[in-house]
Motif scaffolding. Sequence first.
Motif, PDB file in Angstrom:
ATOM      1  N   THR A  18       0.816  -1.218   0.000  1.00  0.00           N
ATOM      2  CA  THR A  18       0.000   0.000   0.000  1.00  0.00           C
ATOM      3  C   THR A  18       0.853   1.273   0.000  1.00  0.00           C
ATOM      4  OG1 THR A  18      -0.164  -0.198   2.391  1.00  0.00           O
ATOM      5  CG2 THR A  18      -2.017  -1.044   1.107  1.00  0.00           C
ATOM      6  N   LYS A  48      -9.212  -3.772  -3.747  1.00  0.00           N
ATOM      7  CA  LYS A  48     -10.266  -2.782  -3.452  1.00  0.00           C
ATOM      8  C   LYS A  48     -10.418  -2.590  -1.940  1.00  0.00           C
ATOM      9  CE  LYS A  48     -15.054  -1.721  -4.448  1.00  0.00           C
ATOM     10  NZ  LYS A  48     -16.358  -2.251  -4.812  1.00  0.00           N
ATOM     11  N   GLU A  49     -10.172  -3.674  -1.211  1.00  0.00           N
ATOM     12  CA  GLU A  49     -10.249  -3.560   0.256  1.00  0.00           C
ATOM     13  C   GLU A  49      -9.227  -2.569   0.799  1.00  0.00           C
ATOM     14  OE1 GLU A  49      -9.988  -7.546   1.822  1.00  0.00           O
ATOM     15  OE2 GLU A  49     -11.712  -8.138   0.568  1.00  0.00           O
ATOM     16  N   TYR A  50      -8.195  -2.314   0.040  1.00  0.00           N
ATOM     17  CA  TYR A  50      -7.173  -1.325   0.438  1.00  0.00           C
ATOM     18  C   TYR A  50      -7.416   0.027  -0.239  1.00  0.00           C
ATOM     19  CZ  TYR A  50      -4.565  -5.463   2.001  1.00  0.00           C
ATOM     20  OH  TYR A  50      -4.179  -6.621   2.613  1.00  0.00           O
ATOM     21  N   GLY A  51      -8.576   0.173  -0.891  1.00  0.00           N
ATOM     22  CA  GLY A  51      -8.866   1.418  -1.616  1.00  0.00           C
ATOM     23  C   GLY A  51      -8.105   1.520  -2.921  1.00  0.00           C
ATOM     24  N   LEU A  52      -7.625   0.377  -3.418  1.00  0.00           N
ATOM     25  CA  LEU A  52      -6.804   0.400  -4.639  1.00  0.00           C
ATOM     26  C   LEU A  52      -7.537  -0.288  -5.786  1.00  0.00           C
ATOM     27  CD1 LEU A  52      -3.355  -0.326  -2.955  1.00  0.00           C
ATOM     28  CD2 LEU A  52      -4.165   1.847  -3.891  1.00  0.00           C
ATOM     29  N   PHE A  53      -7.030  -0.058  -6.991  1.00  0.00           N
ATOM     30  CA  PHE A  53      -7.746  -0.460  -8.195  1.00  0.00           C
ATOM     31  C   PHE A  53      -6.767  -1.129  -9.152  1.00  0.00           C
ATOM     32  CE2 PHE A  53     -10.233   1.438 -12.062  1.00  0.00           C
ATOM     33  CZ  PHE A  53     -11.021   0.293 -12.157  1.00  0.00           C
ATOM     34  N   PRO A  90      -5.443   4.428  -7.267  1.00  0.00           N
ATOM     35  CA  PRO A  90      -6.542   4.618  -6.310  1.00  0.00           C
ATOM     36  C   PRO A  90      -7.879   4.210  -6.936  1.00  0.00           C
ATOM     37  CG  PRO A  90      -5.147   6.562  -6.393  1.00  0.00           C
ATOM     38  CD  PRO A  90      -4.714   5.685  -7.526  1.00  0.00           C
ATOM     39  N   PHE A  91      -8.742   3.637  -6.132  1.00  0.00           N
ATOM     40  CA  PHE A  91     -10.026   3.146  -6.644  1.00  0.00           C
ATOM     41  C   PHE A  91     -10.984   4.316  -6.866  1.00  0.00           C
ATOM     42  CE2 PHE A  91     -14.189   1.226  -6.548  1.00  0.00           C
ATOM     43  CZ  PHE A  91     -13.993   0.087  -7.294  1.00  0.00           C
ATOM     44  N   THR A 120     -14.275   6.052  -6.729  1.00  0.00           N
ATOM     45  CA  THR A 120     -15.350   5.690  -5.801  1.00  0.00           C
ATOM     46  C   THR A 120     -16.751   5.767  -6.410  1.00  0.00           C
ATOM     47  OG1 THR A 120     -15.253   7.967  -5.039  1.00  0.00           O
ATOM     48  CG2 THR A 120     -14.084   6.321  -3.703  1.00  0.00           C
ATOM     49  N   GLN A 121     -16.896   6.501  -7.521  1.00  0.00           N
ATOM     50  CA  GLN A 121     -18.252   6.674  -8.046  1.00  0.00           C
ATOM     51  C   GLN A 121     -18.286   6.423  -9.552  1.00  0.00           C
ATOM     52  OE1 GLN A 121     -20.283  10.190  -6.572  1.00  0.00           O
ATOM     53  NE2 GLN A 121     -18.660  10.441  -5.052  1.00  0.00           N
ATOM     54  N   ASN A 161     -14.197  10.414  -8.727  1.00  0.00           N
ATOM     55  CA  ASN A 161     -14.406  10.531  -7.282  1.00  0.00           C
ATOM     56  C   ASN A 161     -15.331  11.681  -6.925  1.00  0.00           C
ATOM     57  OD1 ASN A 161     -12.641   8.390  -6.487  1.00  0.00           O
ATOM     58  ND2 ASN A 161     -10.947   9.701  -7.146  1.00  0.00           N
TER      59      ASN A 161
END
Lengths: 405, 59
Positions: free
Chosen positions: A46, A67-72, A159-160, A162-163, A230
């Motif tokens: 991370t 994704k659980e780490y906010g990553l993509f 970074p993932f 979010t929207q 985002n």
Amino acid sequence: MKYCNSKHICVTPRGAGTGLSGGALPVYGGVVLGLQRMNSIVKVDTENFQAIVEPGVINEVLQQTVKEYGLFYPPDPASKGTCFIGGNIAHCSGGPRALKYGTTRDYVLNLEVVLPSGDIIWTGANTLKYASGYNLTHLIIGSEGTLGIVTKIVLKLIPFPTQNSLLLASFASPIDACRAVSSIFMGGCSPSVCEFIEPLAFRLAADYLQVAFETPETVQAYLLIEIDGNNGELIAKECENMYTILTEGNCLEVLLATTTSEKEHLWKLRRSMGEASKKSTVYKEEDTVVPRAQLPELFAGTKTIAARYGLRTVCYGHAGDGNLHINILKDEHSDAYWNHEVKEAIKEIFRLCISLGGTISGEHGIGLVQKEYLPLAVSEIQIDLMRNIKRCFDPNLILNPGKIF
Amino acid sequence: MTYKQIDEEDIKHFRDVLSAAYVITGKDQLEPFAHDYTEDLVFVPRSSYYRQIQERLPP
Ligand SMILES: Cc1cc2nc3c(=O)[nH]c(=O)nc-3n(C[C@H](O)[C@H](O)[C@H](O)COP(=O)(O)OP(=O)(O)OC[C@H]3O[C@@H](n4cnc5c(N)ncnc54)[C@H](O)[C@@H]3O)c2cc1C
């Protein structure tokens, strides 16, 4: 590998077996090297936004884990629930989101590779930049299991977002739909997905999944468009801009998927189109790709060629990338007709594609089934260079023989 | 191109290196490895072995 090399036993690497060009088929018998047990996500880093994985990790499992780490991890072939990262690398797989995020190639930093000699190398470094000699990482990506066996992979993550918003635009004319693809970009939009879909593809998928999906007779093509990011306000603004562009481009209607389940429904239908076509009749899937603005000519030309041969086609694909999957359906044609005439039709489609500045495969690879067509797209000199590269890595030609050329 | 056909000695070697559980030779067991998602092509391998995991680090 050392043993097989010394004994001249051929070896075919195999991921999940979802390939569409016969790359994992052991055409000369020998050993199939199944990578499915090398399925560990070794590390999610991370700090550096990297993941170290083994080749048998399923694409979607990796996506969910990071994704659980906010990553993509963006590459998302429609087969993502089954296919392996190793197979994705071997084919440089794309998928709908390649439009905004690029293909597998854009996310591979470094590879551990077992060479046909049995030697083990790392191809590069775990860095975002690399200018230290020839880029062996990029040579292995897309080499279809012919140069080495990928046993560990260092991937770049981002970074993932979010929207997202998902739109389904319908058109009375498929050519208008194809034209709208370029207009979207020229109008300043940068969607993450822009898929072209013929109504028949939706109908086959709906039948296959046994779910409802109405395709009114007036509709001759759809565009499935996703905008992500985002910032909800910016996304909404881009949707409005998109609506204007699509309406000006003769779109009949634009539907917005408002709930997660509506979005999932549309995605499920889209991802099932390949399997649904296969279940409906014997078929051949061609993976044509042209510069995006040439899509209308590719589509129209394909339909004309298919009509001349009396063949039905169903087209869908990653239109934003100019990547159109053309499924040619056998229907009631005899085996003799299918085996001979279809090849001629395919050659004509490929020639058209090349004349438009495109090529014969955007993401499925050459493998076994497209190799007879490769000389249409690349010169003798290029093929010779490829053969020489192959001999450099694999002088005894034991690794995945019978593929590409 | 012709290749050496796999014989019992080769299979014994693979089993010694990888353990018997990871080396598949039975016709029925090999069937899933004889095709992929491409049209209706079938090629049966002589043997299949799963690559054994050499090292596993915790995620
Ligand atoms: C329903 C469906 C939808 C699809 N949608 C897409 C899509 O949207 N985009 C796209 O790009 N593709 C798509 N594909 C094609 C396919 O899923 C991809 O090509 C995928 O990357 C293949 O992965 P796999 O693990 O199944 O590989 P396999 O089919 O097992 O093997 C493919 C090739 O990779 C080689 N290989 C496998 N693992 C390794 C390794 N570790 N080292 C070296 N070589 C290896 C094999 O020898 C073979 O040549 C789709 C397929 C299906 C069936």
